[in-house]
Design a protein around this motif. Sequence first.
Motif, PDB file in Angstrom:
ATOM      1  N   PRO A   1      30.067  -5.470  84.990  1.00  0.00           N
ATOM      2  CA  PRO A   1      30.623  -4.827  83.693  1.00  0.00           C
ATOM      3  C   PRO A   1      32.084  -4.375  83.831  1.00  0.00           C
ATOM      4  O   PRO A   1      32.482  -4.201  84.700  1.00  0.00           O
ATOM      5  CB  PRO A   1      29.647  -3.365  83.669  1.00  0.00           C
ATOM      6  N   LYS A   2      32.904  -4.250  82.839  1.00  0.00           N
ATOM      7  CA  LYS A   2      33.981  -3.913  82.731  1.00  0.00           C
ATOM      8  C   LYS A   2      34.603  -2.656  83.018  1.00  0.00           C
ATOM      9  O   LYS A   2      35.572  -2.051  83.631  1.00  0.00           O
ATOM     10  CB  LYS A   2      34.637  -4.014  81.076  1.00  0.00           C
ATOM     11  N   LYS A   3      33.404  -1.650  82.898  1.00  0.00           N
ATOM     12  CA  LYS A   3      33.742  -0.103  83.497  1.00  0.00           C
ATOM     13  C   LYS A   3      33.875  -0.170  85.104  1.00  0.00           C
ATOM     14  O   LYS A   3      34.465   0.887  85.756  1.00  0.00           O
ATOM     15  CB  LYS A   3      32.663   0.714  83.121  1.00  0.00           C
TER      16      LYS A   3
ATOM     17  N   LYS B   1      39.456  -3.087  86.566  1.00  0.00           N
ATOM     18  CA  LYS B   1      40.266  -4.380  86.039  1.00  0.00           C
ATOM     19  C   LYS B   1      39.862  -5.659  86.686  1.00  0.00           C
ATOM     20  O   LYS B   1      38.696  -5.531  87.351  1.00  0.00           O
ATOM     21  CB  LYS B   1      41.710  -4.279  86.261  1.00  0.00           C
TER      22      LYS B   1
ATOM     23  N   ARG C   1      37.158  -7.087  89.549  1.00  0.00           N
ATOM     24  CA  ARG C   1      35.995  -7.409  89.455  1.00  0.00           C
ATOM     25  C   ARG C   1      35.691  -8.843  90.154  1.00  0.00           C
ATOM     26  O   ARG C   1      34.712  -9.441  90.591  1.00  0.00           O
ATOM     27  CB  ARG C   1      35.628  -7.560  87.784  1.00  0.00           C
TER      28      ARG C   1
ATOM     29  N   LYS D   1      26.963  -2.951  90.404  1.00  0.00           N
ATOM     30  CA  LYS D   1      27.438  -1.607  89.690  1.00  0.00           C
ATOM     31  C   LYS D   1      28.625  -0.739  90.221  1.00  0.00           C
ATOM     32  O   LYS D   1      29.308  -1.319  91.150  1.00  0.00           O
ATOM     33  CB  LYS D   1      26.195  -0.552  89.748  1.00  0.00           C
ATOM     34  N   GLU D   2      29.113  -0.020  89.496  1.00  0.00           N
ATOM     35  CA  GLU D   2      30.579   0.516  89.830  1.00  0.00           C
ATOM     36  C   GLU D   2      30.357   1.285  91.234  1.00  0.00           C
ATOM     37  O   GLU D   2      31.571   1.414  91.891  1.00  0.00           O
ATOM     38  CB  GLU D   2      30.607   1.917  88.877  1.00  0.00           C
TER      39      GLU D   2
END
Length: 108
Positions: free
Chosen positions: A46-48, A51, A55, A84-85
């Motif tokens: 995901p983009k969250k 940058k 990713r 995930k983040e």
Amino acid sequence: MNKEKIIKNSETYSEIINNGVVVKNKFISIYYQKNEDDTRYGITIPKKVGKAHIRNKLKRQAKNIITTNEITIPKNYNYVIIIKEATLSLTYNEMACQLMELFKKVRN
């Protein structure tokens, strides 16, 4: 990873996520579905998470982990891997351990 082993169609992603089985932990989720052909992979971040260069780095690392451990990954499945983040706090070796633990759960 060969181009034939990459899932490119968005309908295939949706089908695997909606109809497949999921194993997950704090860092990574793996959706998988039985396949009669060869094993294929799709990696999503995901983009969250960060940058584009961050990713892309995580995606390259995941592809490298899959390629080096391909013998131990169960065959004849389609996999969608969602990173995930929380993965940003892991080193490469820790990420490899987390990913391979999830692939072991797929086998069981």
